[in-house]
Scaffold this motif. Structure first.
Motif: not given
Length: 75
Positions: A29-32, A48-73
């Motif tokens: 759902g984090a589409k760009t 399946d692949g690696l996400l680079g900064r060109d993609y990730l810079d378009r989102f606020q990235v939050s990482i919950d290490n304990q839950a192993a969850i990355v949220t892209l807003t």
């Protein structure tokens, strides 16, 4: 769209790569797009692949290490 083949120096050696513009990338759902990507053969195990900064810079990235969850807003 632009396509270019190049050889890149990676940490593990050199790789033949293909630079190409894709219409969009959608990660749960984090589409760009359109966005330029680099494609090459690499063994990523179960990934399946690696996400680079060109993609990730378009989102606020939050990482919950304990839950192993990355949220892209969207920014």
């Amino acid at each position: 769209h632009e396509h270019a083949q190049r050889q890149m120096d990676l940490r593990t050696g050199q790789a033949d790569t293909l630079f190409v513009v894709v219409n969009s990338i959608d990660v749960n759902g984090a589409k760009t797009g359109p966005i330029r990507v680099v494609a090459h053969d690499v063994d990523l195990g179960q990934s399946d692949g690696l996400l680079g900064r060109d993609y990730l810079d378009r989102f606020q990235v939050s990482i919950d290490n304990q839950a192993a969850i990355v949220t892209l807003t969207p920014r």
